[in-house]
Motif scaffolding. Structure first.
Motif, PDB file in Angstrom:
ATOM      1  N   PRO A   1      -2.863  23.077  64.075  1.00  0.00           N
ATOM      2  CA  PRO A   1      -2.059  23.192  65.303  1.00  0.00           C
ATOM      3  C   PRO A   1      -1.986  24.647  65.774  1.00  0.00           C
ATOM      4  CG  PRO A   1      -0.867  21.993  63.579  1.00  0.00           C
ATOM      5  CD  PRO A   1      -2.088  22.573  62.948  1.00  0.00           C
ATOM      6  N   ARG A   2      -2.307  24.874  67.023  1.00  0.00           N
ATOM      7  CA  ARG A   2      -2.252  26.214  67.608  1.00  0.00           C
ATOM      8  C   ARG A   2      -1.597  26.120  68.978  1.00  0.00           C
ATOM      9  NH1 ARG A   2      -5.167  29.205  64.232  1.00  0.00           N
ATOM     10  NH2 ARG A   2      -7.070  28.386  63.346  1.00  0.00           N
ATOM     11  N   ASP A   3      -0.632  26.999  69.200  1.00  0.00           N
ATOM     12  CA  ASP A   3       0.047  27.034  70.501  1.00  0.00           C
ATOM     13  C   ASP A   3      -0.795  27.741  71.548  1.00  0.00           C
ATOM     14  OD1 ASP A   3       2.221  25.630  69.605  1.00  0.00           O
ATOM     15  OD2 ASP A   3       3.362  27.412  69.067  1.00  0.00           O
ATOM     16  N   ALA A   4      -1.719  28.569  71.098  1.00  0.00           N
ATOM     17  CA  ALA A   4      -2.557  29.321  72.036  1.00  0.00           C
ATOM     18  C   ALA A   4      -3.932  29.538  71.417  1.00  0.00           C
ATOM     19  CB  ALA A   4      -1.916  30.665  72.358  1.00  0.00           C
ATOM     20  N   ALA A   5      -4.906  29.762  72.262  1.00  0.00           N
ATOM     21  CA  ALA A   5      -6.253  30.090  71.787  1.00  0.00           C
ATOM     22  C   ALA A   5      -6.221  31.496  71.189  1.00  0.00           C
ATOM     23  CB  ALA A   5      -7.239  30.032  72.942  1.00  0.00           C
ATOM     24  N   ARG A   6      -7.044  31.721  70.180  1.00  0.00           N
ATOM     25  CA  ARG A   6      -7.122  33.047  69.567  1.00  0.00           C
ATOM     26  C   ARG A   6      -8.276  33.813  70.202  1.00  0.00           C
ATOM     27  NH1 ARG A   6      -8.075  32.126  63.481  1.00  0.00           N
ATOM     28  NH2 ARG A   6      -9.529  30.621  64.298  1.00  0.00           N
ATOM     29  N   PRO A   7      -8.062  35.078  70.529  1.00  0.00           N
ATOM     30  CA  PRO A   7      -9.170  35.860  71.090  1.00  0.00           C
ATOM     31  C   PRO A   7     -10.177  36.222  70.004  1.00  0.00           C
ATOM     32  CG  PRO A   7      -7.251  37.247  70.793  1.00  0.00           C
ATOM     33  CD  PRO A   7      -6.828  35.846  70.445  1.00  0.00           C
ATOM     34  N   LYS A   8     -11.441  36.283  70.370  1.00  0.00           N
ATOM     35  CA  LYS A   8     -12.484  36.729  69.446  1.00  0.00           C
ATOM     36  C   LYS A   8     -12.357  38.239  69.276  1.00  0.00           C
ATOM     37  CE  LYS A   8     -15.948  34.767  71.764  1.00  0.00           C
ATOM     38  NZ  LYS A   8     -17.310  34.319  72.075  1.00  0.00           N
ATOM     39  N   LEU A   9     -12.677  38.719  68.090  1.00  0.00           N
ATOM     40  CA  LEU A   9     -12.629  40.156  67.832  1.00  0.00           C
ATOM     41  C   LEU A   9     -13.511  40.905  68.818  1.00  0.00           C
ATOM     42  CD1 LEU A   9     -11.815  42.659  66.255  1.00  0.00           C
ATOM     43  CD2 LEU A   9     -13.585  42.086  64.576  1.00  0.00           C
ATOM     44  N   GLU A  10     -14.679  40.352  69.121  1.00  0.00           N
ATOM     45  CA  GLU A  10     -15.599  40.995  70.052  1.00  0.00           C
ATOM     46  C   GLU A  10     -14.987  41.134  71.451  1.00  0.00           C
ATOM     47  OE1 GLU A  10     -17.572  39.415  66.577  1.00  0.00           O
ATOM     48  OE2 GLU A  10     -16.286  38.423  68.026  1.00  0.00           O
ATOM     49  N   ASP A  11     -14.194  40.143  71.860  1.00  0.00           N
ATOM     50  CA  ASP A  11     -13.521  40.218  73.161  1.00  0.00           C
ATOM     51  C   ASP A  11     -12.454  41.311  73.156  1.00  0.00           C
ATOM     52  OD1 ASP A  11     -15.097  38.170  74.110  1.00  0.00           O
ATOM     53  OD2 ASP A  11     -13.567  36.619  73.819  1.00  0.00           O
ATOM     54  N   LEU A  12     -11.732  41.429  72.048  1.00  0.00           N
ATOM     55  CA  LEU A  12     -10.719  42.485  71.955  1.00  0.00           C
ATOM     56  C   LEU A  12     -11.352  43.873  72.042  1.00  0.00           C
ATOM     57  CD1 LEU A  12      -8.347  41.105  69.160  1.00  0.00           C
ATOM     58  CD2 LEU A  12      -8.020  41.028  71.633  1.00  0.00           C
ATOM     59  N   VAL A  13     -12.488  44.035  71.377  1.00  0.00           N
ATOM     60  CA  VAL A  13     -13.197  45.317  71.428  1.00  0.00           C
ATOM     61  C   VAL A  13     -13.641  45.612  72.861  1.00  0.00           C
ATOM     62  CG1 VAL A  13     -15.276  46.542  70.658  1.00  0.00           C
ATOM     63  CG2 VAL A  13     -13.896  45.257  69.006  1.00  0.00           C
ATOM     64  N   ALA A  14     -14.144  44.600  73.555  1.00  0.00           N
ATOM     65  CA  ALA A  14     -14.569  44.785  74.950  1.00  0.00           C
ATOM     66  C   ALA A  14     -13.379  45.161  75.836  1.00  0.00           C
ATOM     67  CB  ALA A  14     -15.246  43.516  75.473  1.00  0.00           C
TER      68      ALA A  14
ATOM     69  N   GLU B   1       0.303  48.813  75.517  1.00  0.00           N
ATOM     70  CA  GLU B   1      -0.195  48.046  74.367  1.00  0.00           C
ATOM     71  C   GLU B   1      -1.509  48.581  73.808  1.00  0.00           C
ATOM     72  OE1 GLU B   1       2.377  45.639  76.976  1.00  0.00           O
ATOM     73  OE2 GLU B   1       0.552  46.757  77.363  1.00  0.00           O
ATOM     74  N   GLU B   2      -2.041  49.636  74.359  1.00  0.00           N
ATOM     75  CA  GLU B   2      -3.338  50.157  73.914  1.00  0.00           C
ATOM     76  C   GLU B   2      -3.339  50.473  72.410  1.00  0.00           C
ATOM     77  OE1 GLU B   2      -6.590  53.647  74.971  1.00  0.00           O
ATOM     78  OE2 GLU B   2      -4.611  53.709  75.915  1.00  0.00           O
ATOM     79  N   GLU B   3      -2.292  51.107  71.942  1.00  0.00           N
ATOM     80  CA  GLU B   3      -2.214  51.464  70.513  1.00  0.00           C
ATOM     81  C   GLU B   3      -2.119  50.211  69.644  1.00  0.00           C
ATOM     82  OE1 GLU B   3      -2.169  53.714  67.063  1.00  0.00           O
ATOM     83  OE2 GLU B   3      -2.755  54.265  69.092  1.00  0.00           O
ATOM     84  N   LEU B   4      -1.346  49.240  70.083  1.00  0.00           N
ATOM     85  CA  LEU B   4      -1.232  47.988  69.343  1.00  0.00           C
ATOM     86  C   LEU B   4      -2.578  47.268  69.288  1.00  0.00           C
ATOM     87  CD1 LEU B   4       0.450  45.854  67.880  1.00  0.00           C
ATOM     88  CD2 LEU B   4       1.067  44.934  70.131  1.00  0.00           C
ATOM     89  N   LEU B   5      -3.290  47.236  70.400  1.00  0.00           N
ATOM     90  CA  LEU B   5      -4.609  46.620  70.447  1.00  0.00           C
ATOM     91  C   LEU B   5      -5.553  47.316  69.469  1.00  0.00           C
ATOM     92  CD1 LEU B   5      -6.642  44.626  71.672  1.00  0.00           C
ATOM     93  CD2 LEU B   5      -7.034  46.289  73.501  1.00  0.00           C
ATOM     94  N   ARG B   6      -5.506  48.633  69.426  1.00  0.00           N
ATOM     95  CA  ARG B   6      -6.358  49.381  68.501  1.00  0.00           C
ATOM     96  C   ARG B   6      -6.043  49.015  67.049  1.00  0.00           C
ATOM     97  NH1 ARG B   6      -6.061  53.124  65.175  1.00  0.00           N
ATOM     98  NH2 ARG B   6      -3.972  53.798  65.715  1.00  0.00           N
TER      99      ARG B   6
END
Length: 164
Positions: free
Chosen positions: A42-55, A69-74
């Motif tokens: 069960p997932r409430d939301a789709a998970r982003p791919k690591l490659e998408d986060l890097v992009a 949120e830039e630091e959190l994303l990093r």
């Protein structure tokens, strides 16, 4: 309430698996989503791919503003990449053997519980576990993305139209 997988003997929270207390019978067998790929997590939301986060992180430099949120994303990217590096030795199809199935199951459980999708690793461990101890008659499909399992809720407009 906790429920045990009959195959790997791992215990799971019924609430996390969206299994109601009254739906589980004492003698009923349960197979977890790690042992049987057909069981949905069960997932409430789709998970982003690591490659998408890097992009996305690379695109931040082109924005006319710098999001807070830039630091959190990093940090999220760094943690996911560190984990990917850590498990890299277990993702080699030439070197893996049936004796590593428990380790593969352990890491797949960690990957499936993460908020970031590691596509290659998820597919690799699912395929390997099917090879070593198949539960389903067919191998798991290759995942390209993560999806939410939440049932879509009607919008306010849809509710209003339905009442007419």
């Amino acid at each position: 309430m906790m429920i045990e997988c009959e195959l790997c003997h791992e215990w799971y929270h019924g609430k996390c698996l969206k299994i109601a207390r009254g739906k589980v019978k004492e003698d009923e067998k349960y197979t977890c989503p790690i042992c049987d790929w057909r069981v949905k997590i069960p997932r409430d939301a789709a998970r982003p791919k690591l490659e998408d986060l890097v992009a996305w992180q690379e695109e931040i430099q082109t924005l006319p503003f710098q999001p807070e949120e830039e630091e959190l994303l990093r940090k999220i990217i760094d943690n996911a990449q560190a984990f990917r590096t850590h498990i890299q030795a277990y993702c080699n199809p030439i070197l893996t053997t049936a004796s590593e199935a428990e380790t593969q199951r352990f890491y797949l459980r960690k990957i499936e519980g993460a908020e970031v999708l590691l596509v290659h690793e998820t597919n690799f461990f699912r395929q390997e576990l099917h090879k070593w101890s198949p539960v389903a008659p067919e191998p798991p499909p290759i995942l390209e993305c993560s999806r939410s399992t939440r049932k879509p809720r009607p919008t306010k407009l849809q509710k209003m139209l339905a009442q007419r």
